[in-house]
Write an enzyme that holds these catalytic residues in place. Structure first.
Site, PDB file in Angstrom:
ATOM      1  N   ASN A   6       6.628  -8.037  11.260  1.00 50.74           N
ATOM      2  CA  ASN A   6       7.301  -9.071  10.472  1.00 50.74           C
ATOM      3  C   ASN A   6       8.393  -8.396   9.647  1.00 50.74           C
ATOM      4  O   ASN A   6       8.086  -7.678   8.693  1.00 50.74           O
ATOM      5  CB  ASN A   6       6.263  -9.755   9.564  1.00 50.74           C
ATOM      6  CG  ASN A   6       6.896 -10.706   8.560  1.00 50.74           C
ATOM      7  OD1 ASN A   6       8.057 -11.091   8.685  1.00 50.74           O
ATOM      8  ND2 ASN A   6       6.121 -11.085   7.554  1.00 50.74           N
ATOM      9  N   LYS A   8      10.515  -9.787   7.741  1.00 49.81           N
ATOM     10  CA  LYS A   8      10.784 -10.525   6.480  1.00 49.81           C
ATOM     11  C   LYS A   8      12.299 -10.692   6.292  1.00 49.81           C
ATOM     12  O   LYS A   8      13.021 -10.844   7.256  1.00 49.81           O
ATOM     13  CB  LYS A   8      10.128  -9.806   5.301  1.00 49.81           C
ATOM     14  CG  LYS A   8       8.667  -9.452   5.561  1.00 49.81           C
ATOM     15  CD  LYS A   8       7.942  -9.046   4.319  1.00 49.81           C
ATOM     16  CE  LYS A   8       6.552  -8.555   4.684  1.00 49.81           C
ATOM     17  NZ  LYS A   8       5.660  -8.428   3.562  1.00 49.81           N
ATOM     18  N   HIS A  89       2.462 -17.716   6.291  1.00 52.48           N
ATOM     19  CA  HIS A  89       2.402 -16.357   5.725  1.00 52.48           C
ATOM     20  C   HIS A  89       2.168 -16.480   4.220  1.00 52.48           C
ATOM     21  O   HIS A  89       2.672 -17.401   3.574  1.00 52.48           O
ATOM     22  CB  HIS A  89       3.710 -15.611   6.012  1.00 52.48           C
ATOM     23  CG  HIS A  89       3.653 -14.162   5.651  1.00 52.48           C
ATOM     24  ND1 HIS A  89       3.794 -13.714   4.359  1.00 52.48           N
ATOM     25  CD2 HIS A  89       3.440 -13.049   6.411  1.00 52.48           C
ATOM     26  CE1 HIS A  89       3.679 -12.392   4.340  1.00 52.48           C
ATOM     27  NE2 HIS A  89       3.468 -11.965   5.576  1.00 52.48           N
ATOM     28  N   GLU A  91       3.425 -15.091   1.774  1.00 53.34           N
ATOM     29  CA  GLU A  91       4.651 -15.168   0.961  1.00 53.34           C
ATOM     30  C   GLU A  91       5.243 -16.576   1.008  1.00 53.34           C
ATOM     31  O   GLU A  91       5.927 -16.996   0.071  1.00 53.34           O
ATOM     32  CB  GLU A  91       5.655 -14.106   1.444  1.00 53.34           C
ATOM     33  CG  GLU A  91       5.199 -12.709   1.036  1.00 53.34           C
ATOM     34  CD  GLU A  91       5.741 -11.572   1.886  1.00 53.34           C
ATOM     35  OE1 GLU A  91       6.670 -11.798   2.683  1.00 53.34           O
ATOM     36  OE2 GLU A  91       5.204 -10.451   1.762  1.00 53.34           O
ATOM     37  N   GLU A 159      -4.692 -11.758   6.529  1.00 50.06           N
ATOM     38  CA  GLU A 159      -3.856 -10.906   5.690  1.00 50.06           C
ATOM     39  C   GLU A 159      -4.206 -11.127   4.217  1.00 50.06           C
ATOM     40  O   GLU A 159      -3.676 -12.060   3.593  1.00 50.06           O
ATOM     41  CB  GLU A 159      -2.384 -11.257   5.890  1.00 50.06           C
ATOM     42  CG  GLU A 159      -1.881 -11.041   7.287  1.00 50.06           C
ATOM     43  CD  GLU A 159      -0.376 -10.828   7.280  1.00 50.06           C
ATOM     44  OE1 GLU A 159       0.057  -9.748   7.661  1.00 50.06           O
ATOM     45  OE2 GLU A 159       0.359 -11.739   6.853  1.00 50.06           O
ATOM     46  N   GLY A 165       2.087  -5.124   1.399  1.00 51.42           N
ATOM     47  CA  GLY A 165       3.124  -4.348   0.721  1.00 51.42           C
ATOM     48  C   GLY A 165       2.615  -3.491  -0.424  1.00 51.42           C
ATOM     49  O   GLY A 165       3.397  -2.928  -1.178  1.00 51.42           O
ATOM     50  N   SER A 204      -0.563  -3.685   4.784  1.00 56.48           N
ATOM     51  CA  SER A 204      -0.404  -2.230   4.622  1.00 56.48           C
ATOM     52  C   SER A 204      -0.926  -1.427   5.810  1.00 56.48           C
ATOM     53  O   SER A 204      -1.449  -0.319   5.649  1.00 56.48           O
ATOM     54  CB  SER A 204      -1.055  -1.752   3.315  1.00 56.48           C
ATOM     55  OG  SER A 204      -0.361  -2.287   2.205  1.00 56.48           O
TER      56      SER A 204
HETATM   57  C1  PEP Z   1       3.143  -8.793   6.221  1.00 54.47           C
HETATM   58  O1  PEP Z   1       4.176  -9.058   5.643  1.00 54.47           O
HETATM   59  O2  PEP Z   1       2.644  -9.628   6.992  1.00 54.47           O
HETATM   60  C2  PEP Z   1       2.527  -7.490   5.977  1.00 54.47           C
HETATM   61  C3  PEP Z   1       1.346  -7.266   6.493  1.00 54.47           C
HETATM   62  O3  PEP Z   1       3.243  -6.586   5.244  1.00 54.47           O
HETATM   63  P1  PEP Z   1       2.867  -5.026   4.986  1.00 54.47           P
HETATM   64  O4  PEP Z   1       2.467  -4.445   6.306  1.00 54.47           O
HETATM   65  O5  PEP Z   1       4.126  -4.422   4.452  1.00 54.47           O
HETATM   66  O6  PEP Z   1       1.742  -4.995   4.008  1.00 54.47           O
END
Ligand code: PEP
Length: 246
Positions: A6, A8, A89, A91, A159, A165, A204
């Site tokens: 992703n 973003k 997601h 976010e 997630e 992040g 992460s």
């Molecule tokens: C994500 O944005 O779906 C995500 C898992 O980000 P990160 O791997 O940076 O934690």
């Protein structure tokens, strides 16, 4: 296994150089499905050089077309060459007020347009600390999973919002426990098909922890944010998935 990146709100055309390197690895690793979710502006040029890499959108509107300035419809994603879309997601849920009902509506609209959907669920830190993670994720699945989704057209990504992040990840036992709960809930919602829906872990994931996370039973792949922005980080995650798939 499915390894999905992703991007973003990152990247211009220069980032497509990374996609070229990722596509080369994907071509050499047919046992792993690889997907990239670039910003809308990069979908069409990404499709042109994706090879076997699946290209998807990061969101779509729940309505098929109309006066929704700034929004992108599911059929526009299809028109640009995307074949998948992320729905819900964390976010989007936290920053744009997306409710379970909206996420399900987006998923239904996307499926009707011919896209495959990745339904994202996950608790926040307070939910986990208060031992409410299972309850929250169960309710998100009840509210967001489109009943018309199938194991072929739908993937669920677990997630935990606090892991995204942050460089922090749940323990293997926590991931395993949540994937078990998600599996049971998918069977409850979808019947037999729920047993085959792929469940990804996201939050992460990095070259350093990918092998351990992807080796957890019922982890069918990863949704990767930061580490998908460079081939140097993303390719080792695809390699880890290939090793687990052997
Ligand atoms: C994500 O944005 O779906 C995500 C898992 O980000 P990160 O791997 O940076 O934690």
């Amino acid at each position: 296994m499915l390894i999905a990146g992703n991007w973003k709100m990152n990247g211009g055309v220069a980032l497509l150089d990374e996609l070229a390197a990722i596509a080369a690895k994907a071509a050499d690793t047919p046992q792993v499905d690889v997907a990239i979710f670039p910003p809308f502006t990069l979908i069409a040029p990404a499709v042109a050089q994706a090879g076997t890499v699946i290209i998807g959108g990061q969101d779509c509107h729940q309505v098929a077309a109309g006066a929704y300035t700034g929004s992108t419809s599911a059929s526009m994603l299809v028109d640009a060459g995307a074949t998948q879309v992320l729905c819900g997601h964390s976010e989007r849920r936290a920053g744009f007020g997306e409710t379970n009902q909206m996420v399900r509506a987006k998923a239904e609209t996307a499926l009707a347009a011919g896209l495959h959907v990745v339904i994202c669920v996950g608790e926040n830190r307070a939910d986990r600390d208060n031992r409410r993670a299972g309850h929250v994720v169960g309710a998100q699945l009840d509210g967001s999973v489109p009943p018309s989704g199938t194991a072929e057209t739908m993937v669920v990504a677990y997630e935990p919002a606090w892991a995204i992040g942050s460089g922090r990840t749940p323990t293997a036992a926590e991931i395993s426990g949540m994937h078990d709960l998600i599996r049971a809930k998918l069977i409850q919602i979808l019947g037999e098909d729920g047993a085959c829906v792929r469940i990804l872990y996201g939050g992460s994931v990095s070259p350093a922890n990918a092998a351990e996370i992807l080796g957890i039973p019922d982890v069918d792949g990863a949704l990767v944010g930061g580490a998908s922005l460079t081939a140097a980080d993303f390719v080792p995650i695809i390699t880890a998935a290939a090793n687990v798939s052997q």
